[in-house]
Scaffold this active site. Sequence first.
Site, PDB file in Angstrom:
ATOM      1  N   ASP A  34       0.817  -1.222   0.000  1.00 23.83           N
ATOM      2  CA  ASP A  34       0.000   0.000   0.000  1.00 23.83           C
ATOM      3  C   ASP A  34       0.849   1.270   0.000  1.00 23.83           C
ATOM      4  O   ASP A  34       0.304   2.376  -0.031  1.00 23.83           O
ATOM      5  CB  ASP A  34      -0.983   0.008   1.184  1.00 23.83           C
ATOM      6  N   GLN A  94      15.029  25.768   0.312  1.00 25.76           N
ATOM      7  CA  GLN A  94      13.864  26.525   0.794  1.00 25.76           C
ATOM      8  C   GLN A  94      14.179  26.918   2.241  1.00 25.76           C
ATOM      9  O   GLN A  94      13.625  26.378   3.200  1.00 25.76           O
ATOM     10  CB  GLN A  94      12.594  25.665   0.685  1.00 25.76           C
ATOM     11  N   ASP A 165      26.328  32.064  -8.838  1.00 25.88           N
ATOM     12  CA  ASP A 165      25.623  33.160  -8.178  1.00 25.88           C
ATOM     13  C   ASP A 165      26.456  33.627  -6.993  1.00 25.88           C
ATOM     14  O   ASP A 165      27.474  33.027  -6.658  1.00 25.88           O
ATOM     15  CB  ASP A 165      24.219  32.730  -7.742  1.00 25.88           C
ATOM     16  N   LYS A 189      22.797  36.391  -9.794  1.00 25.73           N
ATOM     17  CA  LYS A 189      21.532  35.658  -9.893  1.00 25.73           C
ATOM     18  C   LYS A 189      20.621  36.191  -8.811  1.00 25.73           C
ATOM     19  O   LYS A 189      21.053  36.417  -7.696  1.00 25.73           O
ATOM     20  CB  LYS A 189      21.814  34.179  -9.651  1.00 25.73           C
ATOM     21  N   ARG A 191      16.247  36.345  -7.408  1.00 19.60           N
ATOM     22  CA  ARG A 191      14.895  35.874  -7.556  1.00 19.60           C
ATOM     23  C   ARG A 191      13.990  37.077  -7.714  1.00 19.60           C
ATOM     24  O   ARG A 191      14.017  37.988  -6.893  1.00 19.60           O
ATOM     25  CB  ARG A 191      14.505  35.087  -6.298  1.00 19.60           C
ATOM     26  N   SER A 220      20.581  20.519 -10.124  1.00 21.25           N
ATOM     27  CA  SER A 220      19.274  19.883 -10.170  1.00 21.25           C
ATOM     28  C   SER A 220      18.862  19.681 -11.625  1.00 21.25           C
ATOM     29  O   SER A 220      19.154  18.657 -12.220  1.00 21.25           O
ATOM     30  CB  SER A 220      18.283  20.753  -9.391  1.00 21.25           C
ATOM     31  N   THR A 221      18.240  20.662 -12.247  1.00 23.82           N
ATOM     32  CA  THR A 221      17.853  20.518 -13.652  1.00 23.82           C
ATOM     33  C   THR A 221      19.033  20.766 -14.583  1.00 23.82           C
ATOM     34  O   THR A 221      18.967  20.447 -15.768  1.00 23.82           O
ATOM     35  CB  THR A 221      16.743  21.516 -14.025  1.00 23.82           C
ATOM     36  N   THR A 224      21.191  26.109 -15.143  1.00 27.49           N
ATOM     37  CA  THR A 224      22.152  27.158 -14.795  1.00 27.49           C
ATOM     38  C   THR A 224      23.548  26.810 -15.307  1.00 27.49           C
ATOM     39  O   THR A 224      24.206  27.618 -15.980  1.00 27.49           O
ATOM     40  CB  THR A 224      22.210  27.337 -13.256  1.00 27.49           C
TER      41      THR A 224
END
Lengths: 296, 296
Positions: A34, A94, A165, A189, A191, A220-221, A224
């Site tokens: 499960d 985060q 950055d 860099k 945000r 990560s991806t 950058t």
Amino acid sequence: MIIAGLSGANGLDLKLSQLLNAELLRVESKTFPDGETYIRFYGGVSGETIVIIQTLYPHQDRKLFELLLSVDTAKDLGCKEVITVIPYLAYSRQDRRFLDGEPISVKTVLKLLRAVGVDHLITVDVHKVESLRFFHGNTVNLDPTPLFAEVLRNEVKAPIVIAPDQGALSKARELAYLLHDSEYVAFKKYRDRVTGKVVHELLEVDFSGRDVVIVDDIISTGTTIANIASYVRDRDASKTYVVCSHALFVGDALTKVRMSGVSKIYALNTVKASEDVEVVDITPLILEAVRSLTRS
Amino acid sequence: MIIAGLSGANGLDLKLSQLLNAELLRVESKTFPDGETYIRFYGGVSGETIVIIQTLYPHQDRKLFELLLSVDTAKDLGCKEVITVIPYLAYSRQDRRFLDGEPISVKTVLKLLRAVGVDHLITVDVHKVESLRFFHGNTVNLDPTPLFAEVLRNEVKAPIVIAPDQGALSKARELAYLLHDSEYVAFKKYRDRVTGKVVHELLEVDFSGRDVVIVDDIISTGTTIANIASYVRDRDASKTYVVCSHALFVGDALTKVRMSGVSKIYALNTVKASEDVEVVDITPLILEAVRSLTRS
């Protein structure tokens, strides 16, 4: 002392137990039909110091709960103290409320670890070291830069070390210093306050004929890194190297980075390494940290 | 009072906010490309009582972390108190150490919820109500049996109510009582001390021509229910009904149960219902619980 590796131990448990000549506890780790996570310790821990090793990628939430379950169980079974080794601490990016109503996820993770009874936390190159203040116990943050410098020293000639950055600037500075006091620069860099999106501002430096080392804590991806690698290739850089602590390589990230003209990627074994990446073993630093914690 | 539904709210957030005439807070819930869970509250919660609704199936660990993150954030943002509604409490079956070295997973889950600041916990038909002692705050466990009795009362004639094991006996007794004081029996089920496997011992009752109602709290793989349904069909029972609180239906469970000769399955909306299941809405009981908690 007892060493216990969970599903994300990545072989570090075996290495550590051999180097420390400590018992390696067998831990069963499985998922029920499960979807519930299950662990079981095969052996006693009563009165012992237990070192529990678990990285938090991939499947961050599952791996975190497995770790929380294990620590809680070890404490229930009467162990003296728990040292957790979390080579890659998920949610470390985060680390503040960038936008209203957001969580500070790394705080929650560290609070949970403390709540189940973690006494000492050892991690590697955490995104921002200030985040570790959220853990109300002893923390050790391992700096892998000297390990990277060691492998790069005979390979690159008078490189320019690039931080993607401002956050990676001190890392670039340290690496450049260890590479015969080379040059280093940082991309800007930030945000966007309104959209929450990350914006890059590029810089003007003469890369022509120079070796380049791009250094970052997490890939990560890969976007950058690929952007920066393309940028320096377009400006006639010689060879481009990438050095990163935690090579998550989500989806086609590795291909993206390769296609951008990167010659070689060095990464730690804090997460399971992709093929085609040069692995730099973090074990010596963890060994030293465990030794100094248990000596005192 | 503010109502907030997470990814596992299953529509209960909207219903509750309408019935209580309370603000429904918009919550963004997503997964980043690398697998990290993210939430964001769109609206203030400062000084408010917030009711956060999240069931813990499927993807138990992800849903749990999302809930922990949300509660921690709500507290950070200054809310007065947090009531969590967890319609299905995952890990409730691992409520003791069946074998040496096992975790008491439900204890860990409840400890974590308290650690982030849950004040009141409302859940539905938890596997064993004694488990809730592990939560050091107020708990409410909702009993759905009267709701099931209401829908069954006009449909079954003098049924035999079956509990698949001794643990479900009191549930069967209560349901039978509410169905015009019908007969009830329990199968014997125990866990083999050595192998940890579950063993069923069947009983001898005359099922011939009788309607049968099998009642249980959780249906996971469906094997237990299917075995019992086949057993009573082989003994010429008339119609077989299944009543369960949490219909997880892992893999081909629903087919398995259907193939065993079950006429109708009643289940709560504590988890997302499979098609082909009669849904009994738990909202009225949650509404009552929230009202009584906020009145005091």
